[in-house]
Structures are given as structure tokens and as C-alpha cells.
Write a protein that holds these residues in place. Structure first.
Motif, PDB file in Angstrom:
ATOM      1  N   PHE A 298      46.288   8.570 -24.336  1.00 59.46           N
ATOM      2  CA  PHE A 298      47.582   9.019 -24.097  1.00 59.46           C
ATOM      3  C   PHE A 298      48.582   8.707 -25.138  1.00 59.46           C
ATOM      4  CE2 PHE A 298      51.862   8.178 -22.272  1.00 59.46           C
ATOM      5  CZ  PHE A 298      52.177   9.546 -22.093  1.00 59.46           C
ATOM      6  N   LEU A 299      48.359   7.426 -25.575  1.00 55.69           N
ATOM      7  CA  LEU A 299      49.219   6.805 -26.722  1.00 55.69           C
ATOM      8  C   LEU A 299      48.868   7.676 -27.838  1.00 55.69           C
ATOM      9  CD1 LEU A 299      49.510   3.104 -25.991  1.00 55.69           C
ATOM     10  CD2 LEU A 299      50.971   4.796 -25.517  1.00 55.69           C
ATOM     11  N   MET A 300      47.613   7.802 -28.152  1.00 58.07           N
ATOM     12  CA  MET A 300      47.087   8.548 -29.396  1.00 58.07           C
ATOM     13  C   MET A 300      47.630  10.092 -29.246  1.00 58.07           C
ATOM     14  SD  MET A 300      45.740   6.356 -31.495  1.00 58.07           S
ATOM     15  CE  MET A 300      47.303   5.300 -30.851  1.00 58.07           C
TER      16      MET A 300
ATOM     17  N   TRP B   7      57.447   2.308 -23.418  1.00 51.54           N
ATOM     18  CA  TRP B   7      57.885   3.580 -23.905  1.00 51.54           C
ATOM     19  C   TRP B   7      58.626   3.418 -25.223  1.00 51.54           C
ATOM     20  CZ3 TRP B   7      62.981   4.458 -24.710  1.00 51.54           C
ATOM     21  CH2 TRP B   7      64.025   3.686 -23.996  1.00 51.54           C
ATOM     22  N   LYS B   8      59.379   2.232 -25.468  1.00 48.10           N
ATOM     23  CA  LYS B   8      60.078   2.082 -26.573  1.00 48.10           C
ATOM     24  C   LYS B   8      59.220   1.990 -27.836  1.00 48.10           C
ATOM     25  CE  LYS B   8      64.432  -0.396 -24.614  1.00 48.10           C
ATOM     26  NZ  LYS B   8      64.823  -1.477 -25.071  1.00 48.10           N
ATOM     27  N   PRO B   9      58.093   1.228 -28.133  1.00 49.96           N
ATOM     28  CA  PRO B   9      57.107   1.230 -29.192  1.00 49.96           C
ATOM     29  C   PRO B   9      56.691   2.710 -29.169  1.00 49.96           C
ATOM     30  CG  PRO B   9      56.607  -0.054 -27.441  1.00 49.96           C
ATOM     31  CD  PRO B   9      57.551   0.261 -26.958  1.00 49.96           C
ATOM     32  N   SER B  10      56.424   3.253 -28.040  1.00 51.21           N
ATOM     33  CA  SER B  10      55.716   4.611 -27.901  1.00 51.21           C
ATOM     34  C   SER B  10      56.563   5.759 -28.731  1.00 51.21           C
ATOM     35  CB  SER B  10      55.321   5.182 -26.607  1.00 51.21           C
ATOM     36  OG  SER B  10      54.253   4.262 -26.035  1.00 51.21           O
ATOM     37  N   LEU B  11      57.911   5.626 -28.333  1.00 56.03           N
ATOM     38  CA  LEU B  11      58.902   6.630 -29.158  1.00 56.03           C
ATOM     39  C   LEU B  11      59.026   6.291 -30.433  1.00 56.03           C
ATOM     40  CD1 LEU B  11      60.993   8.628 -28.597  1.00 56.03           C
ATOM     41  CD2 LEU B  11      62.629   6.492 -27.940  1.00 56.03           C
TER      42      LEU B  11
ATOM     43  N   LEU C 212      49.023  -2.232 -31.819  1.00 49.82           N
ATOM     44  CA  LEU C 212      50.096  -2.433 -30.788  1.00 49.82           C
ATOM     45  C   LEU C 212      49.756  -1.265 -29.601  1.00 49.82           C
ATOM     46  CD1 LEU C 212      52.783  -2.951 -29.751  1.00 49.82           C
ATOM     47  CD2 LEU C 212      53.904  -1.337 -31.196  1.00 49.82           C
ATOM     48  N   SER C 213      49.012  -0.176 -29.966  1.00 48.71           N
ATOM     49  CA  SER C 213      48.660   0.613 -28.851  1.00 48.71           C
ATOM     50  C   SER C 213      47.757  -0.047 -28.212  1.00 48.71           C
ATOM     51  CB  SER C 213      48.396   2.102 -29.332  1.00 48.71           C
ATOM     52  OG  SER C 213      49.275   2.847 -30.413  1.00 48.71           O
ATOM     53  N   THR C 214      46.805  -0.697 -28.561  1.00 47.73           N
ATOM     54  CA  THR C 214      45.817  -1.382 -27.766  1.00 47.73           C
ATOM     55  C   THR C 214      46.155  -2.271 -27.090  1.00 47.73           C
ATOM     56  OG1 THR C 214      45.216  -2.871 -29.433  1.00 47.73           O
ATOM     57  CG2 THR C 214      44.104  -0.641 -29.577  1.00 47.73           C
ATOM     58  N   ARG C 215      47.429  -2.822 -27.277  1.00 43.00           N
ATOM     59  CA  ARG C 215      47.863  -4.001 -26.475  1.00 43.00           C
ATOM     60  C   ARG C 215      48.829  -3.476 -25.556  1.00 43.00           C
ATOM     61  NH1 ARG C 215      46.116  -6.886 -25.650  1.00 43.00           N
ATOM     62  NH2 ARG C 215      47.596  -8.460 -25.061  1.00 43.00           N
ATOM     63  N   LEU C 216      49.039  -2.137 -25.445  1.00 42.71           N
ATOM     64  CA  LEU C 216      49.965  -1.664 -24.443  1.00 42.71           C
ATOM     65  C   LEU C 216      48.974  -0.822 -23.260  1.00 42.71           C
ATOM     66  CD1 LEU C 216      52.603   0.508 -26.634  1.00 42.71           C
ATOM     67  CD2 LEU C 216      52.919  -1.796 -25.605  1.00 42.71           C
ATOM     68  N   CYS C 217      47.931  -0.907 -23.508  1.00 41.85           N
ATOM     69  CA  CYS C 217      46.902  -0.423 -22.445  1.00 41.85           C
ATOM     70  C   CYS C 217      46.608  -1.422 -21.373  1.00 41.85           C
ATOM     71  CB  CYS C 217      45.665  -0.018 -22.931  1.00 41.85           C
ATOM     72  SG  CYS C 217      45.839   1.170 -24.258  1.00 41.85           S
ATOM     73  N   PRO C 218      47.054  -0.910 -20.048  1.00 42.38           N
ATOM     74  CA  PRO C 218      46.480  -1.693 -18.905  1.00 42.38           C
ATOM     75  C   PRO C 218      44.891  -1.497 -18.628  1.00 42.38           C
ATOM     76  CG  PRO C 218      47.612   0.280 -18.148  1.00 42.38           C
ATOM     77  CD  PRO C 218      47.501   0.336 -19.712  1.00 42.38           C
ATOM     78  N   LEU C 219      44.172  -2.821 -18.373  1.00 43.47           N
ATOM     79  CA  LEU C 219      42.725  -2.863 -18.078  1.00 43.47           C
ATOM     80  C   LEU C 219      42.476  -2.098 -16.760  1.00 43.47           C
ATOM     81  CD1 LEU C 219      40.256  -3.942 -19.202  1.00 43.47           C
ATOM     82  CD2 LEU C 219      40.610  -5.967 -17.726  1.00 43.47           C
ATOM     83  N   GLY C 220      41.422  -1.202 -16.845  1.00 41.47           N
ATOM     84  CA  GLY C 220      41.197  -0.239 -16.032  1.00 41.47           C
ATOM     85  C   GLY C 220      41.321   1.013 -16.112  1.00 41.47           C
TER      86      GLY C 220
ATOM     87  N   ALA D 149      37.932   4.531 -26.258  1.00 39.05           N
ATOM     88  CA  ALA D 149      37.988   3.838 -24.967  1.00 39.05           C
ATOM     89  C   ALA D 149      36.997   2.486 -24.772  1.00 39.05           C
ATOM     90  CB  ALA D 149      37.385   4.745 -23.934  1.00 39.05           C
ATOM     91  N   CYS D 150      36.200   2.567 -25.826  1.00 37.42           N
ATOM     92  CA  CYS D 150      35.392   1.456 -25.925  1.00 37.42           C
ATOM     93  C   CYS D 150      36.013   0.354 -26.697  1.00 37.42           C
ATOM     94  CB  CYS D 150      33.828   1.703 -26.564  1.00 37.42           C
ATOM     95  SG  CYS D 150      32.840   2.974 -26.078  1.00 37.42           S
ATOM     96  N   ILE D 151      36.907   0.812 -27.754  1.00 33.94           N
ATOM     97  CA  ILE D 151      37.632  -0.038 -28.636  1.00 33.94           C
ATOM     98  C   ILE D 151      38.609  -0.902 -27.795  1.00 33.94           C
ATOM     99  CG2 ILE D 151      39.326  -0.107 -30.524  1.00 33.94           C
ATOM    100  CD1 ILE D 151      37.373   2.007 -31.954  1.00 33.94           C
ATOM    101  N   ALA D 152      39.400   0.197 -27.062  1.00 34.54           N
ATOM    102  CA  ALA D 152      40.381  -0.451 -26.197  1.00 34.54           C
ATOM    103  C   ALA D 152      40.174  -1.683 -25.189  1.00 34.54           C
ATOM    104  CB  ALA D 152      41.045   0.749 -25.312  1.00 34.54           C
ATOM    105  N   THR D 153      38.864  -1.091 -24.449  1.00 34.36           N
ATOM    106  CA  THR D 153      38.079  -2.130 -23.733  1.00 34.36           C
ATOM    107  C   THR D 153      37.847  -3.410 -24.248  1.00 34.36           C
ATOM    108  OG1 THR D 153      37.192  -0.394 -22.479  1.00 34.36           O
ATOM    109  CG2 THR D 153      36.391  -2.343 -22.050  1.00 34.36           C
TER     110      THR D 153
END
Length: 491
Positions: free
Chosen positions: A407-409, A268-272, A391-399, A166-170
Motif C-alpha cells: 500500500f505504501l509503495m 500518514w504524515k511520512p506517507s504524504l 521508513l516504509s518498512t518501519r511503518l508496517c505492522p506485523l501481520g 512482502a518477504c523483505i518487510a517481514t
């Protein structure tokens, strides 16, 4: 820790690495890692960097590698379980990791005593410490009870991972240019910890026995408990009387934001693809392990040498991180994953050669061949894995970055669980047991063909790099009351 003054970082004109002009080329090269760490500590936070080192280096790297080797010997020698059944048990280890969105929701919207991260480090550490001690001091346990204790150890690792992620994503969102550097730090720490863990795991098993060696797993959660006390985090100023309402509202905002975000094709495409690439890569590890250590059917590697194999593989994975950090992070996600998947298929063919013992026909000793194969496989795996995490970190909306990254992990953990169970099913279907390995080469061939088939799905990955915007700015609700809740989440 999450409330960093990002404006200062963006306005800071300092280069990421200071040039060195007073040293020779060799000295300059040796000083680069130190300068890189110094840059991360100054641009981020010293306690955050130390947290990454402890969670990824000690918790996941060292403890995770000990966990892998020692539990393999534990199920094989103490519980005497078939390899296909062990794959089922190992798949269950991923259940706490599949539950990461739940841990993420707790850390994002349910602070304890005003802190969202620190208490959860302590909770995870205590859980892991109790579970590791129990499986050692209670003697030989029934398989179900032993599995429960090992699940407790796995859950402790998962919770600590979610909190630091969570800290890394922020930080990856706030300081976009450092996202690859943060992931490189994570992977270097993980690989370095794994190197030490694998190098010593065989010695622990030989000296303490499979069950006694499980006691080493208590060291990692003890460090996580300490981390929970010293890591920096700004205390929330939430009014106690409003806490329950704000927690409930924050939970609603997080769930709505997750649901809205995952519906975007860009998400959802890269997540898939990440799920498919992991699930189709069916695991044959237990079949390999039983064959490695069999006194007649396989090469009969010793406990110490098995640890050395994995240790050298961990060292090779560090080179994979270095290759990505120095040469590949500027390329698009799609290009990296396309060629990495092809290389992954090619490296898998070395397993087939080893199982068929073609290396002996070529005059290559078993020890040299297996170390070469493990090194190439781990290096390519790391090159393949890092861009998916970035890529997963780039898909996360701030907040709701902590919740959504978890969820992605979780999707990735589902993929790994499917990989373990799929591999266990194939091992069972082809009759691979503790003493029968005649069809193991067919299982390896099927696994390699599935790796090649995964290339067909690379089109789901965006043809963009880590600097491109992938998530729309209007993902989270925009009305005034919900904006207040989002601000609460960011505290």
C-alpha cells in the motif's frame, strides 16, 4: 521463508561483519562485500537473498533499464509519438504498480496450494513472458495493443516486486537491525542490474531495432518462473474445509489493520511526504530524450552512447547506496531527506545549464557534461530514495506487512504517475514536440523550483532513525478470534 526463527537471530551475539586481521587493508576492503553477503545469507536465508538478487537485480535492474531505453526508442521511431503523449503512456506503466495493495492482499491472505509467495512468482513470470514475446512476434501493432503488451510486462515486474517486498518487510520487522542492510542489498542489486542493462540496451536497439530489442524483456520473467519453484517457503497447514472462511477472515483483518494504521499521524504524515516529494518532481525525461537524440536541435547522441549515459548513472547510483550504507544510515530520516532534497534541486540546475548549452561556453564537451550530470543526479536520487523505502518498512505492522508495504509503495507509484503526467502536461503546455525544444529550458526551470518547494514538507517526516518504533503495537485487533486470523497471516 517468512517463518524464520527470529529468536535465534536476536540471541545470536555474532557481529554483523567478522573482523579481518590476516589481510592487508586493500584485501580487507575487497573482502567486505563477500563477508556482508555471507552475513545476510546466514542471518536470513540463502533462497531469500537469491530472490532479492533475481527480482531486484534481473527483474527491476536489468529488465527495467532495457524496458526504459528500448520503449523510448520504440515510441519515438516505430510508433512516432510526441514526447508529451509518450509521458502519458509511460504514466500508464505505473498502473500495475498502483495496484500493489491488491497483489499484496492476494499474497497475504489467499495462498495457493498452501503457499503464499511461490505461486505468485510463477504467475508473474508467465505473464511477463507471454507479454514480451507477443509484442515482438506480432509485428508492428496499433498503439493501444502495443501499450497493452507493455503494461503486461510492467504488471509482471510489479507482482514479482510485491511478493519479494512482502518477504523483505517481514525480515525487516523481525530483524530490525538488518533493515538498512536488506534495503542496501536491494539497491545494490538494482543498480548493478541497471548498469548491465543500460550498457547493453543501446547495442540491442542498434543491432535488433527497437521492436526486436523488446524480445530481451522475455529473459527476466523466465528467471522469475524458475525462482517460484526453488525459493524456500514453508507450506501452510490450513485445513482445506476451513480455507474459505479463514481467507475471508484474514482479508477482513488485513483491511481493518490497514485502515487503522494509516490513520495514525506517525504513518500518514511520512506517507504524504513521500507522495508529495515524488509528485512535485515532475518528469521531463521524454523531452530530454527527444532532445538528446535530435540530429540538429540537440547533441545528437547515438543509441549506444545513450545507453552508456544511463549505465554510468547506474554505476553512480551504486555509489549512492554505498554512501548511505556506510555514512548516512545512522542519521534521522528527516535530516537525510532534507539535505538530499536540497542536493537534488542543485543537481537539477545542471540540466538547465546543459539545455542552454552553457557547458560549451565554459569549454566543457557535451559528452563529459551529460555523464557528470547524470552521475550526480542518480547518486543523489538513490540517497534520497533509500531512506524513504526503509521508513516504509518501519511503518508496517506485523501481520499485514506485505499488504501494507504494498500500500505504501502504491502511494509512491501514484506519486510517480503524477510526476509523469504532470511533466507531460507541462511539456505540452510549453509546446515541446518531436522537433521543437525552444521552451524546454522553462520546463526544466519549473521542475527545479518544484524540487526546492518540496523542502517545505520535510517536517512531515519523523525525526527518528531505523531503530526507533514508529507504529504502535496495538494497531491490529486484539480479540481472540482475530488473533487466530493474524497467526494465520504469519504462517
Amino acid at each position: 521463508m517468512e517463518t524464520l526463527e527470529t529468536e535465534k537471530f536476536f540471541s545470536d551475539g555474532k557481529p554483523l561483519l567478522k573482523p579481518i586481521s590476516d589481510h592487508s587493508g586493500v584485501v580487507s576492503l575487497l573482502l567486505q562485500p563477500y563477508q556482508w553477503l555471507q552475513m545476510l545469507c546466514s542471518r536470513l536465508n540463502l533462497s531469500f537473498v537469491l530472490g532479492v538478487v533475481l527480482v531486484y537485480g534481473v527483474n527491476q535492474g536489468f529488465s527495467g533499464s532495457i524496458f526504459k531505453v528500448v520503449t523510448d526508442y520504440y515510441w519515438k521511431d516505430v510508433q512516432q509519438v510526441q514526447p508529451s503523449v509518450v509521458q502519458l503512456y509511460v504514466g500508464l506503466y505505473y498502473i500495475p504498480w498502483v495496484m500493489r495493495p491488491i497483489w499484496g492482499l492476494f499474497t497475504d491472505v489467499f495462498p495457493i496450494k498452501g503457499y503464499k509467495r511461490k505461486p505468485y512468482f510463477v504467475v508473474s513470470g508467465v505473464l511477463g513472458l507471454v507479454s514480451a514475446i507477443a509484442v515482438v512476434v506480432l509485428g508492428k501493432l496499433p498503439a493501444a495493443l502495443a501499450l497493452s503488451c507493455l503494461l503486461g510486462v510492467s504488471a509482471a515486474m510489479a507482482i514479482a516486486d510485491v511478493v519479494i517486498d512482502a518477504c523483505i518487510a517481514t525480515n525487516s520487522i523481525n530483524i530490525r537491525s538488518l533493515a538498512p542492510d536488506i534495503q542496501s542489498l536491494c539497491m545494490v542489486c538494482s543498480s548493478a542490474g541497471a548498469l548491465v542493462g543500460y550498457a547493453t540496451s543501446g547495442v540491442f536497439v542498434h543491432r535488433l531495432g527497437p521492436q526486436g530489442a523488446l524480445g530481451v524483456l522475455a529473459f527476466s520473467p523466465a528467471t522469475i518462473v524458475i525462482l517460484g519453484f526453488f525459493i524456500y517457503e514453508k507450506k501452510s497447514s490450513t485445513v482445506p474445509m476451513q480455507k474459505n472462511k479463514k481467507d475471508t477472515d484474514g482479508l477482513g483483518v488485513a483491511v481493518k489493520g490497514m485502515y487503522k494504521t494509516i490513520k495514525y499521524p506517525e504513518v500518514w504524515k511520512p506517507s504524504l511526504y513521500m507522495f508529495i516529494s515524488l509528485a512535485l518532481n515532475i518528469s521531463t525525461h521524454e523531452g530530454h530524450f527527444y532532445w538528446y537524440t535530435h540530429p540538429t536541435a540537440g547533441p545528437a547522441f547515438s543509441q549506444e552512447f545513450v545507453g552508456i549515459i544511463y549505465a554510468i548513472g547506474a554505476l553512480a547510483s551504486m555509489f549512492g547506496v554505498l554512501i548511505y550504507h556506510k555514512k548516512l544510515k545512522g542519521y534521522s530520516f528527516r535530516n537525510i531527506l532534507f539535505f538530499a532534497q536540497l542536493l537534488y534541486f542543485s543537481s537539477g540546475m545542471l540540466d538547465l545549464m546543459f539545455i542552454k548549452r552553457w557547458n560549451l561556453t565554459l569549454g566543457i564537451p557535451d559528452s563529459f557534461f551529460v555523464i557528470t550530470e547524470e552521475s550526480l543526479s542518480r547518486m543523489i536520487s538513490k540517497i534520497r530514495w533509500i531512506p524513504m523505502v526503509v521508513l516504509s518498512t518501519r511503518l508496517c505492522p506485523l501481520g499485514i506487512e506485505g499488504t501494507f508495504f504494498a500500500f505504501l509503495m502504491c502511494i509512491d507509484s501514484f506519486g510517480q504517475l503524477a510526476s509523469k503526467w504532470g511533466g507531460g502536461f507541462v511539456l505540452h503546455a510549453f509546446g515541446v514536440t518531436r522537433h521543437e525544444f525552444g521552451n524546454l529550458w522553462l520546463v526544466i526551470l519549473i521542475r527545479n523550483l518544484l524540487r526546492l518547494f518540496t523542502v517545505c514538507f520535510v517536517f512531515l517526516v519523523p525525526d527518528s532513525d531505523h531503530l526507533d518504533d514508529l507504529v504502535r503495537s496495538d494497531v491490529l485487533p486484539k480479540n481472540e478470534s482475530e488473533d487466530d486470523d493474524i497467526k494465520l497471516l504469519l504462517l
